[in-house]
Design an enzyme around this catalytic site. Sequence first.
Site, short mmCIF file in Angstrom:
data_model
loop_
_atom_site.label_atom_id
_atom_site.label_comp_id
_atom_site.label_asym_id
_atom_site.label_seq_id
_atom_site.Cartn_x
_atom_site.Cartn_y
_atom_site.Cartn_z
N CYS A 1 0.62 -1.30 -0.23
CA CYS A 1 0.27 0.09 -0.07
C CYS A 1 0.81 1.12 0.09
O CYS A 1 0.43 2.34 -0.34
CB CYS A 1 -0.91 -0.10 1.32
SG CYS A 1 -1.95 -1.50 1.16
N ASN B 1 -9.81 -0.17 0.14
CA ASN B 1 -8.42 -0.09 0.06
C ASN B 1 -7.88 -0.48 -1.34
O ASN B 1 -8.12 -1.64 -1.86
CB ASN B 1 -7.70 -1.14 1.30
CG ASN B 1 -6.33 -1.00 1.18
OD1 ASN B 1 -5.59 -0.27 0.50
ND2 ASN B 1 -5.73 -1.59 2.35
N HIS C 1 -3.30 7.11 3.45
CA HIS C 1 -3.69 5.98 2.88
C HIS C 1 -5.10 5.43 3.34
O HIS C 1 -5.25 5.55 4.47
CB HIS C 1 -2.59 4.84 3.12
CG HIS C 1 -3.02 3.35 2.63
ND1 HIS C 1 -3.64 3.06 1.46
CD2 HIS C 1 -3.32 2.25 3.15
CE1 HIS C 1 -3.99 1.76 1.17
NE2 HIS C 1 -3.63 1.27 2.58
#
Length: 334
Positions: free
Chosen positions: A113, A291, A261
């Site tokens: 990520c 996500n 994030h």
Amino acid sequence: MTAIHIQGLGTYVPTKRITNVDLMSLVDTNDEWIVSRTGIKARHMLADDENGSDAGTEAALKALEDAGIAAEDITHVLTATCTPDYLCPSTACIISGKIGSHGAMAFDLNAACTGFVYGLDVANSILAGKPGAKVLLVGSEAFTRRLNWEDRTTCILFGDGAAAAVLTNGEAGTPKRCLPSAPRLRDVRCGADGRQYPLLTVGGGTNRNYKPGDPVQDDFYLQMQGREVFKQAVRSLSAVCSELLEDNGLTLEDIDLFIPHQANLRIIEAVGDRLKLGSEKIFVNLDEYGNTSAASIPLGIGDACAQGRIRPGSRVLLSAFGGGFTWGAALLEF
């Protein structure tokens, strides 16, 4: 050294939208359970005939249009992904071929990520050493293909998507469609702690000696120890943001917008509390996308620009955390 700017940005989200109610037919869950624990209401999924490289290509073409730069002028294609089309060739090579940047150096980087922030640091280094370079940085993920749809603790969290940026060294240009101005990349900080890797994994590599015809095992899909990941994420995100600001002689009062994030609303809120940052300065769009891993940060930039949350003169702090564990932060000045 001349300033490094993001000259163009492009985003792509698959049209297929999966709501929490849709998931109720696949796994034992419900909308209230998901929203209360994650803040996620929907996520997007690639079509059956669509791959991560296709999503990355769409985002890349939009970024090139925004920058007003032709594909044949790109010297480096970097793709941040942990769900590549193949282990070999790289997704970056596939994208470079599809957009027509033949001859450009092309490679993937996997920081999960944190991939896009890592990519900013790599692009920064390339442009510092090769001032005439033009770098295309793509974050693209096909995470829904590596989820166990019987595991309600993980399958609810992730979605597919892509975003891309064109970075150059020198004078700022005038973006044509997405960015309100070409932001200067003022600084980047990245780190990792490989001792923590078992807490978040996606298999399919060579650690398992598969033979032709063998069925994949559970470790082929994402596995995560959520509580431990939460603690590590909050600690690392808070620390790297504080370090970056301190090193640049800034405080959070100097930041106009924080784009973290988009993994889990509880993580975002906990980081905001640690940094003593008001919710009005924190950008959130995970309710729509979930996500999207390496695509999360640039998708956030694109949406924040579209919503008027970023304007010329804005100072924007980015931060991400991912499997590895990896983490990073970057500072953009529009």
